[in-house]
Design a protein around this motif. Structure first.
Motif, PDB file in Angstrom:
ATOM      1  N   ARG A 209       0.823  -1.215   0.000  1.00 22.36           N
ATOM      2  CA  ARG A 209       0.000   0.000   0.000  1.00 22.36           C
ATOM      3  C   ARG A 209       0.857   1.264   0.000  1.00 22.36           C
ATOM      4  NH1 ARG A 209      -3.599  -3.309   3.090  1.00 22.36           N
ATOM      5  NH2 ARG A 209      -2.511  -2.829   5.041  1.00 22.36           N
ATOM      6  N   ALA A 210       2.053   1.178   0.564  1.00 23.59           N
ATOM      7  CA  ALA A 210       2.947   2.337   0.610  1.00 23.59           C
ATOM      8  C   ALA A 210       3.722   2.522  -0.693  1.00 23.59           C
ATOM      9  CB  ALA A 210       3.918   2.186   1.783  1.00 23.59           C
ATOM     10  N   GLY A 211       3.544   1.614  -1.643  1.00 24.43           N
ATOM     11  CA  GLY A 211       4.249   1.742  -2.910  1.00 24.43           C
ATOM     12  C   GLY A 211       5.642   1.145  -2.901  1.00 24.43           C
ATOM     13  N   ILE A 212       5.927   0.271  -1.941  1.00 18.14           N
ATOM     14  CA  ILE A 212       7.227  -0.412  -1.891  1.00 18.14           C
ATOM     15  C   ILE A 212       7.122  -1.662  -2.750  1.00 18.14           C
ATOM     16  CG2 ILE A 212       8.862  -1.605  -0.390  1.00 18.14           C
ATOM     17  CD1 ILE A 212       7.970   0.305   1.851  1.00 18.14           C
ATOM     18  N   THR A 213       7.860  -1.692  -3.838  1.00 21.05           N
ATOM     19  CA  THR A 213       7.703  -2.759  -4.827  1.00 21.05           C
ATOM     20  C   THR A 213       8.878  -3.736  -4.866  1.00 21.05           C
ATOM     21  OG1 THR A 213       8.656  -1.349  -6.547  1.00 21.05           O
ATOM     22  CG2 THR A 213       6.262  -1.293  -6.286  1.00 21.05           C
ATOM     23  N   VAL A 214       9.937  -3.496  -4.093  1.00 22.51           N
ATOM     24  CA  VAL A 214      11.073  -4.422  -4.079  1.00 22.51           C
ATOM     25  C   VAL A 214      10.683  -5.670  -3.294  1.00 22.51           C
ATOM     26  CG1 VAL A 214      12.725  -2.517  -4.240  1.00 22.51           C
ATOM     27  CG2 VAL A 214      12.093  -3.435  -1.993  1.00 22.51           C
ATOM     28  N   PRO A 215      11.408  -6.783  -3.483  1.00 22.18           N
ATOM     29  CA  PRO A 215      11.095  -8.001  -2.715  1.00 22.18           C
ATOM     30  C   PRO A 215      11.170  -7.776  -1.209  1.00 22.18           C
ATOM     31  CG  PRO A 215      12.569  -8.513  -4.545  1.00 22.18           C
ATOM     32  CD  PRO A 215      12.475  -7.015  -4.483  1.00 22.18           C
ATOM     33  N   ILE A 216      10.169  -8.280  -0.501  1.00 18.78           N
ATOM     34  CA  ILE A 216      10.135  -8.239   0.966  1.00 18.78           C
ATOM     35  C   ILE A 216      10.457  -9.648   1.451  1.00 18.78           C
ATOM     36  CG2 ILE A 216       8.813  -7.632   3.012  1.00 18.78           C
ATOM     37  CD1 ILE A 216       9.136  -5.305   1.089  1.00 18.78           C
ATOM     38  N   VAL A 217      11.630  -9.809   2.050  1.00 22.32           N
ATOM     39  CA  VAL A 217      12.144 -11.136   2.415  1.00 22.32           C
ATOM     40  C   VAL A 217      12.022 -11.321   3.925  1.00 22.32           C
ATOM     41  CG1 VAL A 217      14.132 -12.676   2.326  1.00 22.32           C
ATOM     42  CG2 VAL A 217      13.757 -11.012   0.472  1.00 22.32           C
ATOM     43  N   PRO A 218      11.229 -12.293   4.377  1.00 24.14           N
ATOM     44  CA  PRO A 218      11.109 -12.522   5.824  1.00 24.14           C
ATOM     45  C   PRO A 218      12.389 -13.090   6.417  1.00 24.14           C
ATOM     46  CG  PRO A 218       9.956 -14.226   4.599  1.00 24.14           C
ATOM     47  CD  PRO A 218      10.393 -13.210   3.590  1.00 24.14           C
ATOM     48  N   GLY A 219      12.709 -12.659   7.639  1.00 23.77           N
ATOM     49  CA  GLY A 219      13.861 -13.170   8.373  1.00 23.77           C
ATOM     50  C   GLY A 219      13.399 -14.102   9.482  1.00 23.77           C
ATOM     51  N   ILE A 220      13.965 -15.301   9.534  1.00 26.37           N
ATOM     52  CA  ILE A 220      13.542 -16.317  10.498  1.00 26.37           C
ATOM     53  C   ILE A 220      14.738 -16.758  11.352  1.00 26.37           C
ATOM     54  CG2 ILE A 220      12.655 -18.671  10.782  1.00 26.37           C
ATOM     55  CD1 ILE A 220      10.534 -16.755   9.891  1.00 26.37           C
ATOM     56  N   LEU A 221      14.521 -16.800  12.660  1.00 30.80           N
ATOM     57  CA  LEU A 221      15.524 -17.331  13.586  1.00 30.80           C
ATOM     58  C   LEU A 221      14.977 -18.590  14.249  1.00 30.80           C
ATOM     59  CD1 LEU A 221      18.138 -17.212  15.293  1.00 30.80           C
ATOM     60  CD2 LEU A 221      16.874 -15.805  16.923  1.00 30.80           C
ATOM     61  N   PRO A 222      15.531 -19.765  13.924  1.00 32.79           N
ATOM     62  CA  PRO A 222      15.103 -20.983  14.632  1.00 32.79           C
ATOM     63  C   PRO A 222      15.706 -21.015  16.033  1.00 32.79           C
ATOM     64  CG  PRO A 222      16.804 -21.507  13.023  1.00 32.79           C
ATOM     65  CD  PRO A 222      16.505 -20.047  12.868  1.00 32.79           C
ATOM     66  N   VAL A 223      14.883 -20.740  17.044  1.00 35.67           N
ATOM     67  CA  VAL A 223      15.396 -20.712  18.413  1.00 35.67           C
ATOM     68  C   VAL A 223      15.514 -22.136  18.940  1.00 35.67           C
ATOM     69  CG1 VAL A 223      14.501 -18.428  18.916  1.00 35.67           C
ATOM     70  CG2 VAL A 223      13.078 -20.430  19.378  1.00 35.67           C
ATOM     71  N   THR A 224      16.515 -22.358  19.772  1.00 39.88           N
ATOM     72  CA  THR A 224      16.733 -23.708  20.281  1.00 39.88           C
ATOM     73  C   THR A 224      16.639 -23.798  21.800  1.00 39.88           C
ATOM     74  OG1 THR A 224      19.128 -23.305  20.218  1.00 39.88           O
ATOM     75  CG2 THR A 224      18.129 -24.407  18.314  1.00 39.88           C
ATOM     76  N   ASN A 225      16.369 -22.687  22.469  1.00 43.74           N
ATOM     77  CA  ASN A 225      16.020 -22.736  23.888  1.00 43.74           C
ATOM     78  C   ASN A 225      15.262 -21.471  24.252  1.00 43.74           C
ATOM     79  OD1 ASN A 225      17.872 -20.697  25.363  1.00 43.74           O
ATOM     80  ND2 ASN A 225      19.321 -21.875  24.116  1.00 43.74           N
ATOM     81  N   PHE A 226      14.417 -21.579  25.278  1.00 40.06           N
ATOM     82  CA  PHE A 226      13.486 -20.504  25.583  1.00 40.06           C
ATOM     83  C   PHE A 226      14.191 -19.251  26.097  1.00 40.06           C
ATOM     84  CE2 PHE A 226      10.054 -18.547  28.247  1.00 40.06           C
ATOM     85  CZ  PHE A 226       9.251 -18.166  27.169  1.00 40.06           C
ATOM     86  N   LYS A 227      15.225 -19.430  26.890  1.00 36.42           N
ATOM     87  CA  LYS A 227      15.949 -18.255  27.389  1.00 36.42           C
ATOM     88  C   LYS A 227      16.559 -17.465  26.232  1.00 36.42           C
ATOM     89  CE  LYS A 227      17.063 -19.857  32.055  1.00 36.42           C
ATOM     90  NZ  LYS A 227      18.142 -20.173  33.031  1.00 36.42           N
ATOM     91  N   GLN A 228      17.085 -18.191  25.257  1.00 40.77           N
ATOM     92  CA  GLN A 228      17.624 -17.531  24.068  1.00 40.77           C
ATOM     93  C   GLN A 228      16.519 -16.769  23.345  1.00 40.77           C
ATOM     94  OE1 GLN A 228      17.884 -19.869  20.478  1.00 40.77           O
ATOM     95  NE2 GLN A 228      20.016 -19.250  20.174  1.00 40.77           N
ATOM     96  N   GLY A 276       3.651 -17.505  -0.800  1.00 43.17           N
ATOM     97  CA  GLY A 276       4.311 -16.914  -1.943  1.00 43.17           C
ATOM     98  C   GLY A 276       5.435 -15.945  -1.665  1.00 43.17           C
ATOM     99  N   VAL A 277       6.153 -16.104  -0.543  1.00 50.23           N
ATOM    100  CA  VAL A 277       7.274 -15.191  -0.305  1.00 50.23           C
ATOM    101  C   VAL A 277       8.370 -15.464  -1.338  1.00 50.23           C
ATOM    102  CG1 VAL A 277       6.803 -14.952   2.149  1.00 50.23           C
ATOM    103  CG2 VAL A 277       8.365 -16.752   1.374  1.00 50.23           C
ATOM    104  N   PRO A 278       9.090 -14.424  -1.773  1.00 47.54           N
ATOM    105  CA  PRO A 278      10.130 -14.624  -2.787  1.00 47.54           C
ATOM    106  C   PRO A 278      11.363 -15.321  -2.249  1.00 47.54           C
ATOM    107  CG  PRO A 278      10.154 -12.349  -2.028  1.00 47.54           C
ATOM    108  CD  PRO A 278       8.944 -13.002  -1.391  1.00 47.54           C
ATOM    109  N   GLY A 279      11.552 -15.256  -0.935  1.00 46.33           N
ATOM    110  CA  GLY A 279      12.718 -15.869  -0.316  1.00 46.33           C
ATOM    111  C   GLY A 279      12.600 -15.815   1.187  1.00 46.33           C
ATOM    112  N   ILE A 280      13.516 -16.476   1.874  1.00 42.11           N
ATOM    113  CA  ILE A 280      13.580 -16.442   3.339  1.00 42.11           C
ATOM    114  C   ILE A 280      15.042 -16.301   3.732  1.00 42.11           C
ATOM    115  CG2 ILE A 280      13.071 -17.613   5.512  1.00 42.11           C
ATOM    116  CD1 ILE A 280      10.885 -19.175   4.076  1.00 42.11           C
ATOM    117  N   HIS A 281      15.290 -15.421   4.690  1.00 39.54           N
ATOM    118  CA  HIS A 281      16.640 -15.194   5.208  1.00 39.54           C
ATOM    119  C   HIS A 281      16.708 -15.798   6.604  1.00 39.54           C
ATOM    120  CE1 HIS A 281      20.507 -13.174   5.366  1.00 39.54           C
ATOM    121  NE2 HIS A 281      20.197 -12.608   6.509  1.00 39.54           N
ATOM    122  N   TYR A 282      17.647 -16.720   6.823  1.00 39.90           N
ATOM    123  CA  TYR A 282      17.747 -17.420   8.102  1.00 39.90           C
ATOM    124  C   TYR A 282      18.908 -16.888   8.928  1.00 39.90           C
ATOM    125  CZ  TYR A 282      14.366 -20.767   6.354  1.00 39.90           C
ATOM    126  OH  TYR A 282      13.217 -21.347   5.866  1.00 39.90           O
TER     127      TYR A 282
END
Length: 304
Positions: A209-228, A276-282
């Motif tokens: 809606r803001a007119g941002i047309t470049v790919p929006i790539v979600p960033g995901i962090l696989p956490v391995t403990n709750f304190k982290q 349909g995300v174009p990519g994912i950054h881990y």
């Protein structure tokens, strides 16, 4: 499920935006500079393991105030030698004037860095407000502009915040800031980590809606403990869903917490691909085990 066989590396001449112009979900991994030689060797071993998932590129952060810039470039040089893939360096405005920023960019291009993740940067430890270095830059869009003016061949990624940057007065102000970064010449937006995909979808719709047309790539962090998870989420103001918190706290054994965190990140990944995300950054924290578990068997870009 069987993993797909390795394929030929993507062309190093491919632009950053081009990485997301093909079918499927293009993935990338973020590293941080280790403090010891042994840490660098361990990082390189994990990078080799992650190659089975055919990432498009690797990124590397650096320490607060540029404290590990040299190590960052060393890591990226090693990663590029190992993978033959494009590499990206983080760069912030913190503690550097424009001459120093340009000098870092020159050194980065000399060792083969292809892309820059351009950030304003967090205030130095012990402070609560960002302070402009004399002769430096105040905002990330200014850094994007400097890169575009002086290093036209570098691809540029900027940060987006699905749950709003902690210093922004409101979501619209945060979105306006992102639009300025994109208008200054950013190729893609990589988001801060999040644990509820609904936050990302809402953010993506707002960007459109803001007119941002470049790919929006979600960033995901696989956490391995709750304190982290609590510590990292607290640093970036990311909400931990009640269901994830409850699941991780029913058993404090490392095996249980690892499994819950990886399963959550895997379900996030599957849902993001279906939307349909174009990519994912881990954000892999220099380890390969969690990323390997969550990606095993998934259908990603370029895989058979």
């Amino acid at each position: 499920m069987k993993r797909s066989p390795p394929q030929q590396p993507f062309e190093l001449s491919m632009t950053l935006a081009d990485q997301y112009n093909s079918d499927g979900c293009a993935i990338s991994f973020e590293l941080f500079p280790p403090k010891t030689d042994a840490g660098i060797e361990s990082l390189c071993e994990n990078v080799e393991r992650l190659l089975q998932f055919q990432p498009r590129f690797f990124t590397c952060t650096y320490g607060a105030g540029g404290s590990s810039q040299g190590t960052t470039l060393e890591v990226l040089q090693r990663v590029k030698q190992i993978t033959k893939l494009p590499v990206a360096s983080h760069l912030t405005c913190v503690g550097l004037n424009t001459e120093q920023l340009s000098d870092y960019l020159r050194r980065a291009t000399e060792i083969g860095v292809d892309y820059i993740v351009a950030l304003r940067g967090d205030p130095p430890k012990g402070t609560t407000e960002f302070s402009v270095t004399e002769g430096g830059l105040r905002y990330a869009n200014e850094l994007v502009g400097l890169i575009r003016e002086q290093f036209q061949d570098l691809g540029i990624a900027v940060a987006g915040y699905p749950e709003v940057h902690q210093e922004a007065s409101d979501a619209q102000t945060d979105l306006d800031n992102l639009k300025r970064k994109v208008d200054a010449g950013a190729d893609i937006v990589i988001t801060q980590l999040f644990y509820d995909n609904a936050d990302f979808y809402r953010f993506r719709d707002d960007c459109v809606r803001a007119g941002i047309t470049v790919p929006i790539v979600p960033g995901i962090l696989p956490v391995t403990n709750f304190k982290q998870a609590q510590r990292i989420a607290g640093m970036c103001k990311a909400a931990i869903p009640i269901s994830l918190a409850d699941a991780m706290t029913t058993d404090d054994s490392p095996e249980h917490q690892f499994r819950v965190g990886v399963d959550h990140a895997r379900q996030q990944t599957i849902d993001l691909i279906e939307h349909g995300v174009p990519g994912i950054h881990y954000y892999v924290l220099n380890r390969s085990a969690a990323a390997a578990e969550l990606l095993d068997g998934l259908q990603l870009a370029g895989q058979a």
